[in-house]
Structures are given as structure tokens and as C-alpha cells.
Design a protein around this motif. Structure first.
Motif, PDB file in Angstrom:
ATOM      1  N   ARG A   1       0.864  -1.187   0.000  1.00 38.11           N
ATOM      2  CA  ARG A   1       0.000   0.000   0.000  1.00 38.11           C
ATOM      3  C   ARG A   1       0.895   1.229   0.000  1.00 38.11           C
ATOM      4  O   ARG A   1       2.101   1.114   0.231  1.00 38.11           O
ATOM      5  N   PRO A   2       0.340   2.388  -0.248  1.00 38.31           N
ATOM      6  CA  PRO A   2       1.193   3.577  -0.356  1.00 38.31           C
ATOM      7  C   PRO A   2       1.943   3.847   0.946  1.00 38.31           C
ATOM      8  O   PRO A   2       1.410   3.619   2.040  1.00 38.31           O
TER       9      PRO A   2
ATOM     10  N   MET B   1      -8.955   8.886   6.217  1.00 43.76           N
ATOM     11  CA  MET B   1      -7.706   8.134   6.014  1.00 43.76           C
ATOM     12  C   MET B   1      -6.712   8.908   5.178  1.00 43.76           C
ATOM     13  O   MET B   1      -7.035   9.483   4.141  1.00 43.76           O
TER      14      MET B   1
ATOM     15  N   GLU C   1      -4.070   7.748   3.670  1.00 44.78           N
ATOM     16  CA  GLU C   1      -3.665   7.017   2.463  1.00 44.78           C
ATOM     17  C   GLU C   1      -4.116   7.724   1.192  1.00 44.78           C
ATOM     18  O   GLU C   1      -3.340   7.893   0.258  1.00 44.78           O
ATOM     19  N   THR C   2      -5.384   8.139   1.183  1.00 47.02           N
ATOM     20  CA  THR C   2      -5.965   8.680  -0.045  1.00 47.02           C
ATOM     21  C   THR C   2      -6.665  10.032   0.146  1.00 47.02           C
ATOM     22  O   THR C   2      -7.307  10.514  -0.778  1.00 47.02           O
TER      23      THR C   2
ATOM     24  N   TYR D   1      -4.529   4.147   7.209  1.00 50.89           N
ATOM     25  CA  TYR D   1      -4.981   3.298   6.099  1.00 50.89           C
ATOM     26  C   TYR D   1      -6.415   2.822   6.283  1.00 50.89           C
ATOM     27  O   TYR D   1      -6.985   2.873   7.372  1.00 50.89           O
ATOM     28  N   MET D   2      -6.982   2.282   5.218  1.00 53.80           N
ATOM     29  CA  MET D   2      -8.334   1.748   5.278  1.00 53.80           C
ATOM     30  C   MET D   2      -8.429   0.597   6.286  1.00 53.80           C
ATOM     31  O   MET D   2      -9.434   0.465   6.977  1.00 53.80           O
ATOM     32  N   GLU D   3      -7.382  -0.203   6.391  1.00 54.64           N
ATOM     33  CA  GLU D   3      -7.402  -1.279   7.394  1.00 54.64           C
ATOM     34  C   GLU D   3      -7.583  -0.700   8.791  1.00 54.64           C
ATOM     35  O   GLU D   3      -8.251  -1.296   9.648  1.00 54.64           O
TER      36      GLU D   3
END
Lengths: 217, 260, 476
Positions: free
Chosen positions: A42-43, A129, A131-132, A166-168
Motif C-alpha cells: 500500500r502507499p 484516512m 492514504e488517499t 490506512y483503510m485497514e
């Protein structure tokens, strides 16, 4: 007569158990036997979580304002509406965080889910999040989904501590809530857009034309 | 099979391919020359015909298997098998084992061949360690078309460029979409000529835009296709197999050109 | 004319002769490829992500019956209902029955490839319902009365001029004389027209990008937000999905979402990614009163049993067609059915029968670019080759190819005869090539020489030259 359900499940089982079949051996309840599960690809980023979040948020054509305290939200909203030439009218989600704010008189405040007069909506994110640059909004008594999609302009209050990497991490956090999963769990990354006419990006397809985050401590 | 070849590590079997044999023997001779320059003894096993690729790609598995068995037998015992074509080498390396999935003895033989078989430029760079000194010579500006099978089945991309970089007098100018299919596709180009024409026309356009005066590649099928379209359209870019440039024999007529 | 996979050849030829389509395709070609290339950059090891995606899909499929039952219980626990359809007709019947049950007049739809597969729109329209596609691309082609030509960009084949004309006809009764309009103007107009439809819809139908077994959630991925208005505003939400769409957990869906957006449009995350679980809750201020999930087999369990199981890994991102040089030459309609490009060339024969789709597995150069970008590593060229082999075994392969192969095989098995024949052929071709060194028209190879010169062989064959060289070097 056997039902479609039974027929389908029987065919699937036969396919998996049959001569050419190979039934998986992982834990049937979770299916978590992935290789090197420790770190999914992941990023990655250097620097602070907040910086990453804001960077990605802006990359998704959303904007943000830092607000010192929750009480300062109304003035920030008034300024935002004025700066963007919007009428002083606001639909406020019935969220506990927004209940005791004192709104200035010049601002017309409405509640409910009536599509009429739903120009600018204010709701509260459950998480975000980095991440994005994505906001996470869960439907529920305090958070009507209608507001997030029918408004022309969407304002979202986000607590800084609710930003996760992150989504997790979002899943891990939301799973702890008794009402999880909500009917509609929305990951929102920037305003609505379409590229269906000649692959040219155009904001404001069906949902909000703009997305603005009010970041509170 | 030549007994002298067995297990001699400096002997290479050249699998010349049907297209090279019939249309462009100079490519085979250039390959021989390059392999000898690299210090290898070259043999051309007798009885070579076709690796079976057309049958395999057309769904005739029985015939593909039969031709594969022949090739496997012919190439038994050689330390290295070198093929001046990414698609024929790809058939041997990637598909022969698939063909014999249900025949254990032949599967072993196919896998054994897989481990010894190389596309020419890859062999020259990854095994023979070229370029040790200069190659060529060849005057001009070249652009390189990455033929699909070599690129995606065998991972050939840097090797020909590395070799071409050592050719005296040659400069390489990349075109756009070097890795887009030219529309050859074996029997595809005659089964679906209109679609193939559009694809090869796109490729020719990219070649033209590059401003190169030579088009190079590692697969004769693609080169004949692109050259044929360029000549029909009157595009003056000349097409050669990469081996011809490396061996310094690209001063003769290009693909589809008259003897001078 | 009704499109059909049986007419691939003539449809492809028509597409190649259509300058407007070619203009649209050449615009799309570089756009999608560039977006993906840039989009995968932020993950250092994208290959590892693809491998993980493949494993997740394989694992899910290898326990599919279990995950389906788990999904069903979870949907029920959330207050939704699950319906099972063995084929397209059953799915249509179920959905039509639900619409009648809701006493529906207007149905909004969010783009769904399974919806296309079961041809739900004509069925609902025939029953007198007003069906409105809400994805802008899907809306455009609904107005044009055309099927989608791409699985994520259904109107990719339409130019702005054509869209201006459609909107003029349908929104202004021709008053604008089809003036070419700017993109923002067109998007805004569609927004206004469709807003009314959203607000007055009785039933909303969506597909599902994934189904999550552990929570009973359906995942909806859009950029426009149309899926969310479709499932939130009407009284009833019906989701229709193939049984292959199940993944075990939310974390599994997360990995696949990272692959989906990047592979499809180069986006790390689509604007709206929504997990819908059941209908409106007792204290919810909005949402539909009923939630129905229709699970469709339609041949998928058969695929699971056979040699094409890997195709069920597909997450419908469209990367294979975006990178396919054949697709980008002819567009999606040439393929004649719902699923175009490489994935369609595998799926359509499996859904519609190999004998009705003769060209699809063959209209491919096996260049392998599709497989190299597939987010779940489906070996598309291998599957196409397998279909060709099945065609050959079942005698569906055309007779010209069969005869050609037979002749070639007969020669290739006999080296002496082969040498003789190729030697003769070489001499003949050199003769035909004459002083030009190439041939402009070659009997039996008209497909080649219609658009290309055919190179004449360069001198005598290699083996002849090699023998000569050996003799010269080693005089006996």
C-alpha cells in the motif's frame, strides 16, 4: 422442486469438490491465510499523518480550513459561504457535535432531509484516512446520507484525532462500534466528478460540486 | 544429433526458425557470426522445421505437441539453444511445458529444454556477456520495436538496446508505444486483415514520428509486417533484424528491398 | 442493426470505417494507459499487490459456497433479503416481481454490467416501468439506444458533438439545432434532468463491485455519486450481482479496491466508495425501507468447475481493454455483446456458447499486454488459446485454418519434403518479387497484400547457405 438457491450452491460445491476442483484450505470463517499478511502492499509516505491527509485531500480537489475550537465552526462556515458567493443558508446534520453551536442570526439554518433548499450541507466525519485523503461517513440517526450527496456544496467537520493512516485502520476502528456496519458507509474522496464526456474531468456530476473540510482539534 | 555437441559448454545449437530460413537467411548467418565472435562453436541441428507455434496458437494441440517433440529431440544434449526470434523462443520456453502437462517424460524433457533455450540478444548479453567491445558498424539512426512475445514472455527489453548501444556509428531513438503490438500476430494478420492494417498503420506512424531511418526488431514476423506496410505507404524507413545490425551486415538490402 | 458476437467481422469492419468512432477511440487510447501508468506509482511494489489480489480472489472462489452462505446470513441479519437466480430469465423475473411489489413506476439504475448481462432494462420497460440510467455515460447511451461499448466508460465511443445532438433532441426537442456545447454545460444539464428522476424514483437498482461475506455488505464504486443517490432515495434498493463477486472480509475488499481504481482510471480511490449493508435502520433518517440482493449464477458455477475458473477472478476494471490494441482499433460494439475486449473475448464464448462466438477467441494477436496489466493476473492469452483449442477439438475452427494447419503439419513433420517445398516456394517468391524485392499482390495471401507489400526472400535459404559454408570451411 429444488430451489434456485439449492441448485446453485450444489453446483458450486460440486465444482469445488469435483475431479478438477481444489477447495481452499484457509480458515473458512475469515479466509485470512494470505501470504506475508503483516504488511499489505500500500502507499507509503514520509512525514506526518496530517500532512499526508491534507496533501491527498487537495489532490482530490477538496479544500480545508483549520478551526481552533468547535465553537469557531459557525464563523468559519459564514466566512466560507461569503468567500464563495453562496447564500447564507445551511442544512445541518443532527449530529451531537453540532447541536450546541450558536449560529449567527444572518445564517438560515435548516434540518432534516428535504431536498428543497439543500444547497450547502454540514455533516461530521466518523473517520478519515491519510492514504488517499478520504473522509469516512457512516449513515445513522446523526448522519443522513442524503445530505452528503444531494447538497451542491458539502462541508464536513473532522476531528484531527480521527485521521487514520490506512483503510485497514478505519475498519479496525469502526468495528468496535456497536452499530457497525451502518446501512451506508461512505468513503468520500473529493467532490463528485465525471469523465464520461470525452474523458475530460468535470466536477459536480450528481453529488456535491465542492467538498470542504473543517479540521478541528 | 551431433555427438560431439553433447555437454560441450561452448557449443550452441542455432534454431534458425522457419521465417529466417525462408525469408531472411542473412539473419541466421549474422547470428552465427555473433555467437562465434562471442567464442561459441555453432551447430545447426539437422531436420529443423517449425517449432509448432502456429499450430499451438490456432488450437491444434496434437500437431503442436508432435512438432514440439521433434524439436526437443533435435535439440537434446546441447548446452545452449539460441533462437533469433522472441516468439519461437517463447513458444519453447513458456509453452512446451504446458503442452506436456499430462506426459511426465516429455514434460521433463520440455523443462530441460526450457532451461537451455535463449532468444539471441538475451543470450548474447545475459550468458555470453556481450558487448565486450564494439559491434557493427552501422551508420544511421535506429528505432527499436519490442516484439510482444520476447518482451512479455521472456522479459527482453534492455538486452537489444544494450547491444545496439555498442554499435559503432548507430544512434538509437525511441519511438512512442515501442511495446504496442504491430498487428502481425501470426495468422491474425491474414484472418483479420482490416484490424491488422489499422494496428500496423499506427505502428508505422510511430516509426515515422521518431525520425529514425532504420526500424529494428528481434522478430522477423513483426518486421516483415511493419516493413510491408511502410513500403506500401512509401515510408522510406528501412527494416532490419537486430542481429544484422549487430553483426555489421545491415549495409545490404533491407527487408523487402531489391538486391543491389 | 442488432449487435451480435456472430457478426464480429462485419461489426469490426464497420467500426474501422467510422471516422467519428475512430476519433473517439484514439482519444481514449492514450488517456487510459497514461492514467494507469501514473496511478500505480504510489505503491512501490505494485506487482506484490497484484499477486495479493490474485490470491484473495482465488481463495474466495475456492470456498465460494461457504462465502455465499455466510453472505446470505449476514444480509438477512441486517434486515435484507437474498434472492437466487440460476439464469438471466430468473433474475429478470425476480427483479420485475420486486418492482411490482413496490408498486413502482419509476426505477433509477446505477451502471451495472450484470444488469446488461441479464438485459434488465428492456424487461422492465416492457412491463411499463420508466427506467432511468443515472451514470452519465450510461444515460448518454440510453438516450442513443445503444449498448455500452466499455465496461467502465460506456459512452467512450461518443464524441461531444454526438452528445450535444442527443441532449438537444431529448432535452430541447431540437431547439438548439444540435449546437456543439461545452462539457460543463452538458454535465450540468444532465445533472438537472437526472436530479428530478432521483427524487421521484420508487426503486433503485445497482450492481455491486464486491460482496463482503463477513458483513453482508455490497460495495459500490463510482465517481459521480449516482449509485448513492440510487440506493438512498427510493423506497426499495435492489442490488444484482454475480455469485463470483464475493470476498470473505472487509480487508480483502480493501486490497481489491486499491487495485480496482488504479487499474481502471489511475485513481488511488474513487470519489465514492460505499459499503451498503441492509435497508434503513429503525432510527435512520433516510434510506430505503427494503433491501434485496439478487445473486446470479448464469453459467458462473459451470466456469468454476471447468478450465476457465481463473476468469472468475475478474474485478471488471477494464484495464485489459484499455491496453488492447485490437479493442482500441475497433471499440467495444464490434464484440457484439455486453463484455468487450480481452475479458469479453473469454467471457462471451463461455456465456453464449463457443459456436455462436467463433471469432472472439481468434481476433487477438496474443500480444499479452492485457495479462500484464490485469490486477488479478488473469492469464487472458492462455484462456483465449484454450478456447481456440476447444474450437479445434469441437470442429468449430474454420476449414481454411484447418487445411492450412494440416498442410503445414504434413511438411513440418518431413524435413526433406519441407526443405524441398520451402526451397521451391523461396525461388517462386523471389521470381515474383523480381527486381523490386517485394510483391504487391500475392494469390492466397490477399489478406496480407491488400495493405502491405510482401517481402521476397533474400537469396537461397539459410540451411542451404549454412551447408555451403560448412563445406567451404571443412573441405573433405
Amino acid at each position: 422442486m429444488s430451489s434456485a438457491r439449492d441448485n446453485i450452491l450444489r453446483r458450486v460445491a460440486a465444482a469445488l469438490d469435483g475431479r478438477n476442483g481444489n477447495r481452499g484450505t484457509g480458515s473458512p470463517s475469515g479466509g485470512h491465510d494470505h501470504p506475508s499478511d503483516a504488511s499489505p502492499p500500500r502507499p507509503q509516505w514520509e512525514g506526518a499523518l496530517l500532512d499526508r491527509f491534507l496533501d491527498r485531500l487537495q489532490a482530490a480537489s477538496a479544500s480545508w480550513t483549520g478551526v481552533d475550537t468547535l465553537d469557531a465552526v459557525p464563523t468559519t462556515v459564514v466566512d466560507y459561504l461569503a468567500d464563495n458567493g453562496l447564500a447564507p443558508r445551511l442544512r445541518v446534520a443532527p449530529h451531537r457535535l453540532l447541536q450546541n453551536l450558536s449560529w449567527p442570526d444572518q445564517l438560515e439554518i435548516t434540518t432534516g432531509t428535504d431536498p428543497q433548499g439543500l444547497d450547502v450541507a454540514l455533516s461530521v466525519a466518523d473517520a478519515a484516512m491519510a492514504e488517499t485523503g478520504t473522509l469516512v461517513l457512516c449513515s445513522g440517526p446523526e448522519s443522513p446520507t442524503t445530505l452528503d450527496f444531494l447538497a451542491d456544496h458539502h462541508l464536513v467537520v473532522l476531528r484531527r484525532e480521527h485521521i487514520l493512516p490506512y483503510m485497514e485502520d478505519v475498519w479496525a476502528s469502526l468495528r468496535r462500534r456497536p452499530d457497525f456496519p451502518p446501512r451506508s458507509l461512505n468513503y468520500i474522496t473529493g467532490p463528485s466528478r465525471t469523465a464520461d464526456v470525452e474523458q475530460t474531468m468535470q466536477l459536480g456530476a450528481h453529488g456535491p460540486r465542492s467538498l470542504h473540510v473543517l479540521l478541528i482539534p | 544429433m551431433s555427438d560431439s555437441a553433447v555437454t560441450r559448454p561452448d557449443t550452441v545449437a542455432l534454431y534458425v526458425t522457419c521465417l529466417v530460413d525462408l525469408f531472411r537467411p542473412g539473419v541466421g548467418m549474422a547470428a552465427v557470426d555473433l555467437l562465434e565472435r562471442a567464442g561459441y562453436r555453432v551447430e545447426v541441428p539437422d531436420g529443423q522445421t517449425c517449432c509448432g507455434q502456429p499450430a499451438w496458437n490456432s488450437g491444434d494441440e496434437a500437431q503442436a505437441r508432435e512438432l514440439a517433440r521433434r524439436a526437443i529431440r533435435q535439440l537434446q544434449g546441447y548446452a545452449h539453444v539460441v533462437v533469433p526470434s522472441g516468439s519461437c523462443a517463447g513458444t519453447m520456453v513458456c509453452h512446451y511445458p504446458t503442452l506436456f502437462a499430462d506426459e511426465p517424460e516429455w514434460l521433463d524433457a520440455a523443462r530441460d529444454l526450457t532451461g537451455r533455450t535463449w532468444e539471441l540478444t538475451r543470450f548474447l548479453v545475459d550468458v555470453a556477456g556481450l558487448p565486450a567491445d564494439s559491434l557493427g558498424p552501422c551508420q544511421g539512426i535506429a528505432t527499436y520495436h519490442d516484439a510482444c512475445s520476447g518482451l512479455r514472455q521472456l522479459g527482453i527489453r534492455e538486452q537489444p538496446r544494450k547491444l545496439l548501444g555498442a554499435v559503432q556509428g548507430l544512434s538509437l531513438r525511441e519511438m512512442e508505444d515501442t511495446d504496442t503490438c504491430c498487428g502481425f500476430g501470426g495468422t491474425f494478420c491474414v484472418k483479420y486483415p482490416e484490424i491488422s492494417e489499422r494496428m500496423v498503420s499506427n505502428k508505422v506512424e510511430r516509426v515515422r514520428e521518431s525520425g529514425a531511418d532504420m526500424l529494428l526488431g528481434g522478430d522477423l514476423g513483426c518486421l516483415m509486417n511493419i516493413a510491408g506496410r511502410m513500403q506500401r505507404l512509401g515510408v522510406p524507413t528501412r527494416a532490419y533484424h537486430v542481429a544484422e545490425v549487430l553483426a555489421g551486415t545491415a549495409d545490404g538490402p533491407a527487408i523487402g528491398e531489391k538486391e543491389r | 442493426m442488432q449487435l451480435s458476437p456472430e457478426r464480429f467481422r462485419s461489426q469490426a469492419q464497420a467500426a474501422l470505417r467510422d471516422p467519428t468512432l475512430q476519433q473517439a477511440l484514439s482519444r481514449a487510447r492514450s488517456g487510459f494507459i497514461d492514467k494507469r501508468r501514473k496511478g500505480i506509482h504510489d505503491i512501490a511494489d505494485f506487482e506484490a499487490l497484484r499477486e495479493r489480489g490474485r490470491r484473495i480472489r482465488d481463495l474466495a472462489l475456492s470456498q465460494l459456497d461457504h462465502h455465499l452462505e455466510q453472505l446470505e446470513s449476514a444480509v438477512r441479519a441486517a434486515g435484507g433479503q437474498v434472492h437466487w437466480a440460476e439464469n438471466d430469465a430468473q433474475a429478470r423475473e425476480i427483479i420485475l416481481g420486486l418492482c411490482r411489489q413496490a408498486d413502482a413506476q419509476r426505477v433509477t439504475k446505477s451502471k451495472s454490467m450484470v444488469g446488461e448481462e441479464i438485459a434488465i432494462n428492456p424487461a422492465l420497460e416492457a412491463a411499463g416501468l420508466d427506467v432511468v440510467e443515472t451514470d452519465l455515460g450510461e444515460y448518454i447511451i440510453q438516450l442513443a439506444q445503444e449498448p455500452p461499448s466499455h465496461i467502465i466508460a460506456p459512452a467512450v465511443h461518443k464524441t461531444r458533438q454526438q452528445i450535444s445532438e442527443l441532449f438537444d433532441t431529448h432535452h430541447h426537442q431540437g431547439a438548439l439545432k444540435a449546437r456543439l456545447r461545452e462539457i460543463p454545460e452538458l454535465v450540468n444539464e444532465a445533472r438537472e434532468v437526472l436530479r428530478d428522476k432521483f427524487l421521484s424514483a420508487d426503486v433503485g437498482i445497482t450492481g455491486a463491485n464486491f460482496l463482503v461475506a463477513e458483513t453482508g455488505s455490497i460495495v459500490l464504486v463510482t465517481n459521480e455519486g449516482n449509485a448513492d443517490l440510487t440506493h438512498t432515495l427510493p423506497r426499495m434498493h435492489i442490488a444484482v450481482a454475480g455469485i463470483d463477486k464475493v470476498v470473505p472480509t472487509l480487508d480483502d475488499a480493501t486490497t481489491l479496491l486499491r487495485l480496482l481504481g488504479r487499474s481502471a482510471t489511475g485513481q488511488a480511490m474513487s470519489c465514492y466508495t460505499t459499503f451498503v449493508t441492509g435497508p434503513r435502520r429503525a432510527d435512520d433518517p433516510d434510506g430505503p425501507g427494503e433491501f434485496h440482493l439478487v445473486l446470479l449464477d448464469n453459467g458462473r458455477s459451470r466456469m468454476l468447475a471447468g478450465p476457465y475458473r481463473e476468469m472468475l477472478r475478474c474485478i471488471r476494471c477494464g484495464a485489459c481493454m484499455n491496453h488492447c490494441p485490437v479493442y482500441s482499433a475497433i471499440g467495444g460494439h464490434a464484440y457484439g455483446w455486453v463484455y468487450p475486449g480481452p475479458m469479453g473475448s473469454v467471457l462471451t464464448p463461455l456465456f453464449r456458447g463457443l459456436e455462436n462466438t467463433r471469432d472472439l477467441p481468434n481476433a487477438c494477436t496474443l500480444n499479452g499486454r492485457c495479462a500484464s496489466v490485469c490486477p488479478v493476473k488473469i492469464p487472458l492469452p492462455d484462456l483465449l488459446r484454450q478456447l481456440r483449442a476447444e474450437q479445434f477439438r469441437r470442429n468449430i475452427t474454420d476449414s481454411r485454418t484447418r487445411w492450412g494447419l494440416r498442410l503445414w503439419g504434413a511438411l513440418a513433420r518431413r524435413p526433406a519434403l519441407y526443405a524441398l517445398s520451402t526451397g521451391l516456394a523461396g525461388r517462386l517468391l523471389r521470381l515474383l518479387g523480381g527486381k523490386r524485392g517485394r510483391i504487391r499482390r500475392l494469390p492466397l495471401a490477399g489478406g496480407w497484400t491488400a495493405s502491405r507489400d510482401f517481402p521476397a526472400p533474400q537469396g537461397p535459404g539459410f540451411r542451404q547457405q549454412w551447408k555451403k559454408r560448412q563445406t567451404e570451411r571443412k573441405p573433405v
